[in-house]
Design a protein around this motif. Sequence first.
Motif, PDB file in Angstrom:
ATOM      1  N   ASN A  74     -35.797  20.767 -11.871  1.00 55.67           N
ATOM      2  CA  ASN A  74     -35.842  19.607 -12.756  1.00 55.67           C
ATOM      3  C   ASN A  74     -34.436  19.203 -13.198  1.00 55.67           C
ATOM      4  O   ASN A  74     -34.122  18.009 -13.310  1.00 55.67           O
ATOM      5  CB  ASN A  74     -36.711  19.921 -13.971  1.00 55.67           C
ATOM      6  CG  ASN A  74     -36.911  18.725 -14.874  1.00 55.67           C
ATOM      7  OD1 ASN A  74     -37.544  17.753 -14.494  1.00 55.67           O
ATOM      8  ND2 ASN A  74     -36.365  18.804 -16.084  1.00 55.67           N
ATOM      9  N   GLN A  75     -33.571  20.187 -13.430  1.00 57.05           N
ATOM     10  CA  GLN A  75     -32.186  19.898 -13.833  1.00 57.05           C
ATOM     11  C   GLN A  75     -31.448  19.138 -12.737  1.00 57.05           C
ATOM     12  O   GLN A  75     -30.745  18.156 -13.010  1.00 57.05           O
ATOM     13  CB  GLN A  75     -31.448  21.198 -14.151  1.00 57.05           C
ATOM     14  CG  GLN A  75     -31.951  21.938 -15.371  1.00 57.05           C
ATOM     15  CD  GLN A  75     -31.654  21.192 -16.661  1.00 57.05           C
ATOM     16  OE1 GLN A  75     -30.703  20.411 -16.727  1.00 57.05           O
ATOM     17  NE2 GLN A  75     -32.457  21.423 -17.688  1.00 57.05           N
ATOM     18  N   THR A  76     -31.600  19.576 -11.495  1.00 50.21           N
ATOM     19  CA  THR A  76     -30.931  18.896 -10.380  1.00 50.21           C
ATOM     20  C   THR A  76     -31.544  17.513 -10.155  1.00 50.21           C
ATOM     21  O   THR A  76     -30.831  16.541  -9.884  1.00 50.21           O
ATOM     22  CB  THR A  76     -31.032  19.739  -9.094  1.00 50.21           C
ATOM     23  OG1 THR A  76     -30.489  21.046  -9.341  1.00 50.21           O
ATOM     24  CG2 THR A  76     -30.267  19.089  -7.948  1.00 50.21           C
ATOM     25  N   PHE A  77     -32.856  17.423 -10.275  1.00 48.51           N
ATOM     26  CA  PHE A  77     -33.559  16.142 -10.141  1.00 48.51           C
ATOM     27  C   PHE A  77     -33.028  15.128 -11.162  1.00 48.51           C
ATOM     28  O   PHE A  77     -32.851  13.939 -10.858  1.00 48.51           O
ATOM     29  CB  PHE A  77     -35.059  16.378 -10.336  1.00 48.51           C
ATOM     30  CG  PHE A  77     -35.947  15.216  -9.995  1.00 48.51           C
ATOM     31  CD1 PHE A  77     -36.098  14.799  -8.679  1.00 48.51           C
ATOM     32  CD2 PHE A  77     -36.661  14.555 -10.985  1.00 48.51           C
ATOM     33  CE1 PHE A  77     -36.943  13.741  -8.363  1.00 48.51           C
ATOM     34  CE2 PHE A  77     -37.514  13.495 -10.677  1.00 48.51           C
ATOM     35  CZ  PHE A  77     -37.642  13.090  -9.354  1.00 48.51           C
ATOM     36  N   ASN A  78     -32.732  15.611 -12.377  1.00 50.59           N
ATOM     37  CA  ASN A  78     -32.237  14.746 -13.439  1.00 50.59           C
ATOM     38  C   ASN A  78     -30.801  14.259 -13.210  1.00 50.59           C
ATOM     39  O   ASN A  78     -30.337  13.361 -13.916  1.00 50.59           O
ATOM     40  CB  ASN A  78     -32.318  15.455 -14.791  1.00 50.59           C
ATOM     41  CG  ASN A  78     -33.731  15.474 -15.355  1.00 50.59           C
ATOM     42  OD1 ASN A  78     -34.572  14.671 -14.960  1.00 50.59           O
ATOM     43  ND2 ASN A  78     -33.995  16.389 -16.273  1.00 50.59           N
ATOM     44  N   GLN A  79     -30.126  14.859 -12.227  1.00 50.70           N
ATOM     45  CA  GLN A  79     -28.790  14.377 -11.880  1.00 50.70           C
ATOM     46  C   GLN A  79     -28.848  13.106 -11.032  1.00 50.70           C
ATOM     47  O   GLN A  79     -27.822  12.509 -10.735  1.00 50.70           O
ATOM     48  CB  GLN A  79     -28.020  15.457 -11.115  1.00 50.70           C
ATOM     49  CG  GLN A  79     -27.698  16.694 -11.925  1.00 50.70           C
ATOM     50  CD  GLN A  79     -27.028  17.769 -11.085  1.00 50.70           C
ATOM     51  OE1 GLN A  79     -26.236  17.478 -10.182  1.00 50.70           O
ATOM     52  NE2 GLN A  79     -27.351  19.021 -11.364  1.00 50.70           N
ATOM     53  N   GLY A  80     -30.038  12.700 -10.641  1.00 45.44           N
ATOM     54  CA  GLY A  80     -30.195  11.458  -9.905  1.00 45.44           C
ATOM     55  C   GLY A  80     -30.556  11.609  -8.444  1.00 45.44           C
ATOM     56  O   GLY A  80     -30.671  10.620  -7.717  1.00 45.44           O
ATOM     57  N   TYR A  81     -30.761  12.849  -7.982  1.00 44.94           N
ATOM     58  CA  TYR A  81     -31.143  13.075  -6.590  1.00 44.94           C
ATOM     59  C   TYR A  81     -32.615  12.729  -6.396  1.00 44.94           C
ATOM     60  O   TYR A  81     -33.469  13.170  -7.164  1.00 44.94           O
ATOM     61  CB  TYR A  81     -30.894  14.527  -6.188  1.00 44.94           C
ATOM     62  CG  TYR A  81     -29.427  14.872  -6.071  1.00 44.94           C
ATOM     63  CD1 TYR A  81     -28.724  14.565  -4.916  1.00 44.94           C
ATOM     64  CD2 TYR A  81     -28.765  15.490  -7.126  1.00 44.94           C
ATOM     65  CE1 TYR A  81     -27.365  14.866  -4.812  1.00 44.94           C
ATOM     66  CE2 TYR A  81     -27.416  15.797  -7.028  1.00 44.94           C
ATOM     67  CZ  TYR A  81     -26.723  15.488  -5.876  1.00 44.94           C
ATOM     68  OH  TYR A  81     -25.384  15.779  -5.777  1.00 44.94           O
ATOM     69  N   GLN A  82     -32.903  11.986  -5.349  1.00 38.20           N
ATOM     70  CA  GLN A  82     -34.290  11.613  -5.069  1.00 38.20           C
ATOM     71  C   GLN A  82     -35.009  12.665  -4.223  1.00 38.20           C
ATOM     72  O   GLN A  82     -36.237  12.666  -4.151  1.00 38.20           O
ATOM     73  CB  GLN A  82     -34.337  10.260  -4.364  1.00 38.20           C
ATOM     74  CG  GLN A  82     -33.993   9.087  -5.267  1.00 38.20           C
ATOM     75  CD  GLN A  82     -34.307   7.766  -4.603  1.00 38.20           C
ATOM     76  OE1 GLN A  82     -33.746   7.419  -3.558  1.00 38.20           O
ATOM     77  NE2 GLN A  82     -35.201   7.009  -5.209  1.00 38.20           N
ATOM     78  N   VAL A  83     -34.244  13.526  -3.589  1.00 34.37           N
ATOM     79  CA  VAL A  83     -34.800  14.662  -2.856  1.00 34.37           C
ATOM     80  C   VAL A  83     -33.948  15.878  -3.200  1.00 34.37           C
ATOM     81  O   VAL A  83     -32.718  15.799  -3.201  1.00 34.37           O
ATOM     82  CB  VAL A  83     -34.777  14.441  -1.329  1.00 34.37           C
ATOM     83  CG1 VAL A  83     -35.442  15.620  -0.610  1.00 34.37           C
ATOM     84  CG2 VAL A  83     -35.474  13.140  -0.949  1.00 34.37           C
ATOM     85  N   VAL A  84     -34.599  16.992  -3.501  1.00 34.08           N
ATOM     86  CA  VAL A  84     -33.886  18.227  -3.838  1.00 34.08           C
ATOM     87  C   VAL A  84     -34.519  19.379  -3.074  1.00 34.08           C
ATOM     88  O   VAL A  84     -35.748  19.543  -3.083  1.00 34.08           O
ATOM     89  CB  VAL A  84     -33.948  18.536  -5.348  1.00 34.08           C
ATOM     90  CG1 VAL A  84     -33.096  19.765  -5.667  1.00 34.08           C
ATOM     91  CG2 VAL A  84     -33.481  17.343  -6.172  1.00 34.08           C
ATOM     92  N   THR A  85     -33.681  20.158  -2.401  1.00 33.02           N
ATOM     93  CA  THR A  85     -34.167  21.363  -1.732  1.00 33.02           C
ATOM     94  C   THR A  85     -33.670  22.588  -2.491  1.00 33.02           C
ATOM     95  O   THR A  85     -32.886  22.461  -3.441  1.00 33.02           O
ATOM     96  CB  THR A  85     -33.728  21.392  -0.261  1.00 33.02           C
ATOM     97  OG1 THR A  85     -34.376  22.479   0.407  1.00 33.02           O
ATOM     98  CG2 THR A  85     -32.220  21.540  -0.123  1.00 33.02           C
ATOM     99  N   SER A  86     -34.107  23.773  -2.086  1.00 32.05           N
ATOM    100  CA  SER A  86     -33.861  24.954  -2.913  1.00 32.05           C
ATOM    101  C   SER A  86     -33.508  26.184  -2.078  1.00 32.05           C
ATOM    102  O   SER A  86     -33.409  26.121  -0.858  1.00 32.05           O
ATOM    103  CB  SER A  86     -35.102  25.228  -3.773  1.00 32.05           C
ATOM    104  OG  SER A  86     -36.262  25.353  -2.967  1.00 32.05           O
ATOM    105  N   TYR A  87     -33.319  27.297  -2.788  1.00 29.86           N
ATOM    106  CA  TYR A  87     -32.874  28.559  -2.187  1.00 29.86           C
ATOM    107  C   TYR A  87     -34.075  29.278  -1.576  1.00 29.86           C
ATOM    108  O   TYR A  87     -34.985  29.709  -2.278  1.00 29.86           O
ATOM    109  CB  TYR A  87     -32.231  29.422  -3.265  1.00 29.86           C
ATOM    110  CG  TYR A  87     -31.585  30.702  -2.795  1.00 29.86           C
ATOM    111  CD1 TYR A  87     -30.217  30.779  -2.577  1.00 29.86           C
ATOM    112  CD2 TYR A  87     -32.342  31.862  -2.615  1.00 29.86           C
ATOM    113  CE1 TYR A  87     -29.611  31.965  -2.179  1.00 29.86           C
ATOM    114  CE2 TYR A  87     -31.753  33.050  -2.212  1.00 29.86           C
ATOM    115  CZ  TYR A  87     -30.383  33.097  -1.998  1.00 29.86           C
ATOM    116  OH  TYR A  87     -29.789  34.272  -1.600  1.00 29.86           O
TER     117      TYR A  87
END
Length: 427
Positions: A159-172
């Motif tokens: 959610n923190q990375t999503f709030n930076q404005g990225y429309q797609v976020v992948t993870s570890y």
Amino acid sequence: MDSFVSSFLQHFNMVTFLVFLLLYSYQFIYMLVAFKSKRDKKYLPKDARLNKYAVIIAARNEELVIGELIKSIRKQNYPQEYVDIFVIADNCTDKTADVAKRVGAIVRERFNNHKIGKGYALDFMFKIINNEFSSKKYDGYFIFDADNLLDENYILNMNQTFNQGYQVVTSYRNSKNFDQNWITAGYALWFLHEAEYLNLPRMKLNASCAVSGTGFLVHSDIIKKNGGWIHHLLTEDIEFSIFQILNGVKIGYCSEAVFYDEQPVTFKHSWHQRLRWAKGFYQVLSNYGKDLMRCIFNRKHNSFSCFDMTMTIMPAMILTNFSILVNGLFYIAVLIGIFEKESIGDTTLLMLQSIGMYYSIMLFMALMTTITEWNRIHCAGWKKIVYSFTFPFFMMTYIPISIVALFKEVEWKQIPHTVVKSIDEVQ
């Protein structure tokens, strides 16, 4: 070493190696950026905005494992009223739907023997959400496979990375059965390398990352714009990534968001899965190769990311297969006597040197990843070291797989998931 065959192969292999080095030299920069990022971690200011998410799980005969995934979602350090769980029981013949309902998921069953694959299942559920749950107004959608497990802070960190404005976020992407054998460890090491030595530096350099199969978040606007899930090639993840990059979307990566998945245990299952991946890469190359090449030279697009994705889907397979073909034909020619017999020893030595060089590069990659991710790999220390040395053999098996994929028709085949562990047991 003065025979024609030996001299030709020596120069040919050197040129091939130099081409590889030239095309992939930027990944050495990735490596340096990754090391620096790990040493000097800088945390961005926390954004307290809470987004509402739908978690979508495509499952086919996953009654053994899907319950633990849903439990790990329910244990998240994120307000549960902001998270709904949807499960597509896709052509199931077991109790996947019943298990998922019992632990609190919204379940829909799908039966279609013609449109087979995860992409079709996702699109089926997106249409149901649009028709039946439109009032929920989800900000984004998490995509998981049924065998996954989530760290308790996974959604919070994403959610923190999503709030930076990225429309797609992948993870570890970690693994819950790293220690089972050399095959599961081979998969696990590659996914760890992909996360921290490809996606992490991409993120730090403000380039686009790439989705790897599962464990990612998509903004609802993208799904709405596309009218659902429109990616149906054998590797829908890399197709989705490239499609977004070509359309100007930058994919983010959250290193702190950790999830675990189960890797195939037998070589037979591994062969089928990676054969599908290899065929899927060829499909993506055929469908998107020209657009990627064109966008490399267009600054209005993510030109570097287009180059990066081109390197991901094209040169390695093509150059490797071409190199094997040339070396193999000359070696066979020497064996059957077309060239002088004294070339056999020199030719064999050259081929062994090439294999040794490849092994050394893969071993370095494995050791580097194992050492830096040591505390995040959950198994005995001696296994971590041993499986670093078997990793190059695992990667070498991609060579025959990629060759077979050129000629064989490939369909999606289910990989059984039988490792039943809770998130606490894995960690």
